[in-house]
Design a protein around this motif. Structure first.
Motif, mmCIF file in Angstrom:
data_model
loop_
_atom_site.group_PDB
_atom_site.id
_atom_site.type_symbol
_atom_site.label_atom_id
_atom_site.label_comp_id
_atom_site.label_asym_id
_atom_site.label_seq_id
_atom_site.Cartn_x
_atom_site.Cartn_y
_atom_site.Cartn_z
ATOM 1 N N SER A 185 0.842 -1.104 0.115
ATOM 2 C CA SER A 185 -0.091 -0.102 0.091
ATOM 3 C C SER A 185 0.927 1.420 -0.105
ATOM 4 N N TRP A 186 2.124 0.968 0.304
ATOM 5 C CA TRP A 186 3.034 2.341 0.292
ATOM 6 C C TRP A 186 4.225 2.224 -0.507
ATOM 7 N N PHE A 187 4.649 1.260 -0.944
ATOM 8 C CA PHE A 187 5.835 0.908 -1.827
ATOM 9 C C PHE A 187 5.362 0.275 -3.283
ATOM 10 N N LEU A 188 5.715 0.685 -4.263
ATOM 11 C CA LEU A 188 5.511 0.386 -5.631
ATOM 12 C C LEU A 188 6.495 -0.746 -5.929
ATOM 13 N N ARG A 189 6.077 -2.071 -5.722
ATOM 14 C CA ARG A 189 6.750 -3.242 -6.255
ATOM 15 C C ARG A 189 8.215 -3.275 -5.555
ATOM 16 N N LYS A 190 8.254 -2.876 -4.226
ATOM 17 C CA LYS A 190 9.447 -2.773 -3.408
ATOM 18 C C LYS A 190 9.694 -4.306 -3.227
ATOM 19 N N ARG A 191 11.081 -4.649 -3.455
ATOM 20 C CA ARG A 191 11.563 -6.110 -2.967
ATOM 21 C C ARG A 191 12.871 -6.123 -2.236
ATOM 22 N N ASN A 192 13.024 -6.763 -1.395
ATOM 23 C CA ASN A 192 14.472 -7.051 -0.622
ATOM 24 C C ASN A 192 15.156 -8.528 -0.817
ATOM 25 N N ARG A 193 16.225 -8.534 -0.810
ATOM 26 C CA ARG A 193 16.651 -10.092 -0.914
ATOM 27 C C ARG A 193 16.806 -10.142 0.700
ATOM 28 N N ASN A 194 16.023 -11.214 1.262
ATOM 29 C CA ASN A 194 16.255 -11.760 2.520
ATOM 30 C C ASN A 194 17.191 -13.110 2.562
ATOM 31 N N MET A 195 18.315 -12.926 3.445
ATOM 32 C CA MET A 195 19.213 -13.808 3.514
ATOM 33 C C MET A 195 19.800 -14.144 4.794
ATOM 34 N N ILE A 196 20.169 -15.535 5.064
ATOM 35 C CA ILE A 196 20.570 -16.006 6.105
ATOM 36 C C ILE A 196 21.911 -16.898 5.915
ATOM 37 N N VAL A 197 22.875 -16.184 6.274
ATOM 38 C CA VAL A 197 24.158 -16.964 5.849
ATOM 39 C C VAL A 197 25.189 -17.128 6.977
ATOM 40 N N GLU A 198 25.679 -18.513 7.114
ATOM 41 C CA GLU A 198 26.526 -19.012 8.136
ATOM 42 C C GLU A 198 27.890 -18.696 7.827
ATOM 43 N N VAL A 199 28.605 -18.047 9.013
ATOM 44 C CA VAL A 199 29.684 -17.482 8.761
ATOM 45 C C VAL A 199 30.713 -18.197 9.848
#
Length: 460
Positions: A185-199
């Protein structure tokens, strides 16, 4: 395999990850940082990261301005984001057509949490991060929370710590990697890369970072305005350490039926959204300090000036979207043949890339519907408000503090009776294993539903 789906490990590896996460969830007082020390650290970070956030007239926005032709609000670099107008026609909800401002930020950001073992127990590297729109300054955020403009340093600021852990992860280290949407409702086609990485042990916690067990983070999810939106969405992408795989075949609907329902809602809902200049919006007006709706509802676009000694840039100006009223995101849950199910709604929002995503049972700002007759208010809103007192989870959470000013919602999980009737085909009971499987893929659960998934996992 595509970059938009959660990387699926082998069955044995998946069980190993879940077992390790279960051990981390059971460690509620931490191995690296005790709960007492954690509270002290958060308070210390709040003092160290104190920000001055001041509402200013648009004319005082450094580096920003309104386009003379369209009235759109944009940065002089052409980067970061733009606030422009949207004209929407939709068959979802009580209003068939409307105009609104919307944030257009086409770049894909990175939201990433690093995972490292200490004495055999996985810990999450969480960041204490102050955002200009937060009601309380510092909240717990992912290891990396950065737009592309941030990590390519368009603003000329300092480098983003730990970024290479996510841009160049070691082979076999990725636990989750999926593109997810933000508020449609507030962003136009906004996407983020959600990541979980072992270090490995070479990754240490900097001054604004702390290694916490999953049990500690889950406890903080029960406190108001503590774990930020970006951390919550990444946490939802963790494999569910509590999931009973044996319940997958006892769902009320088969996996095929659930996917067919989602596809049908996307095919049958109509959302036509066309960009228009901010100056041409119907029902909205602009003065020297805000772009607001004529009835004072929904939200306003405002300007702030920010000073901070602990960000990539020490001072800046920017627009923020300021909601009017506190939202409500309520999820109804019940057991079917012993298997937990949640009542999800296929929501069509103007900014979604796929027309509809699955949201909570109720998702709205109740004040925006107070002037409407009962029959056109959101389904189950009256029940959610009446049953809040028996909610098994009821916490006020902040939304994205980097784009929204004091945006907050009541997130509630409410156990209901089996006989609750469905009011339309927009609603479906979906089992917990099915919800977890949908989180492997992009654009299936919206950001509010993902917060509630993270909340559900904290309940005993």
């Amino acid at each position: 395999m595509t970059a938009t789906t959660l990387l699926r490990p082998s069955r044995s590896e998946e069980l190993r990850i879940r077992s390790r996460l279960a051990a981390s969830a059971a460690a509620r007082d931490g191995g690296v940082l005790s709960n007492a020390r954690l509270a002290e650290w958060l308070e210390d970070r709040r003092r160290a990261q104190a920000q001055r956030v001041e509402r200013v007239p648009f004319a005082e926005l450094a580096g920003w301005g309104f386009d003379e032709e369209t009235g759109d609000l944009r940065h002089r670099s052409g980067r970061f984001f733009t606030v422009h107008g949207l004209r929407v026609r939709s068959d979802f909800g009580p209003v068939a057509e409307w105009d609104q401002p919307i944030i257009d930020q086409p770049e894909i950001g990175i939201l990433g949490i690093a995972l490292r073992d200490f004495d055999g127990v996985p810990h999450l590297l969480m960041q204490a991060k102050s955002e200009p729109g937060n009601v309380n300054g510092v909240q717990l955020s992912p290891t990396v929370q950065a737009t592309r403009s941030n990590y390519t340093r368009v603003h000329g600021g300092s480098a983003v710590p730990y970024l290479d852990c996510f841009r160049r992860p070691r082979p076999g280290s990725v636990v989750a990697d999926v593109l997810q949407s933000e508020q449609g409702s507030w962003f136009l086609r906004k996407r983020n890369r959600n990541m979980i990485v072992e270090v490995g042990p070479e990754v240490e916690a900097g001054e604004d970072f702390a290694w916490l067990t999953l049990g500690q983070v889950n406890a903080l999810l029960g406190a108001d305005d503590t774990v930020n939106m970006d951390a919550r969405t990444v946490l939802s992408c963790l494999p569910d350490w509590r999931q009973d795989a044996g319940g997958a075949d006892r769902a009320l609907h088969t996996d095929t039926e659930v996917r067919s329902w989602i596809t049908r809602r996307r095919a049958e809902h109509e959302v036509v959204a066309a960009p228009v200049g901010l100056a041409r919006l119907r029902g909205w007006h602009r003065d020297e300090r805000a772009v607001s709706h004529e009835r004072g509802q929904h939200f306003s676009v405002v300007a702030v000036d920010v000073a901070s000694g602990r960000r990539e840039v020490p001072a800046w100006s920017q627009p923020l979207l300021q909601p009017h009223g506190v939202g409500l995101a309520a999820l109804f849950v019940r057991r079917v043949d012993g298997v937990p199910h949640a009542l999800l709604r296929a929501r069509a929002e103007a900014g979604f890339a796929t027309v509809a995503e699955l949201g909570p049972t109720v998702q709205c700002t109740p004040e925006n519907y107070a002037h409407l007759p009962e029959e056109v208010r959101p389904p189950y809103l009256a029940e959610a408000l009446a049953w809040r007192e028996k909610a098994v989870y009821d916490v006020v959470q902040s939304e994205e503090g980097g784009r929204f000013l004091h945006a907050r919602s009541h997130y509630a999980v409410i156990e209901v009776e089996d006989a609750l009737p469905l009011v339309s085909d927009e609603f479906q009971w979906v089992s917990r294993p099915q919800i977890e499987d949908l989180l492997r893929y992009s654009h299936h659960l919206n950001v509010q539903a993902r917060t509630l998934v993270a909340a559900l996992r904290t309940l005993s």
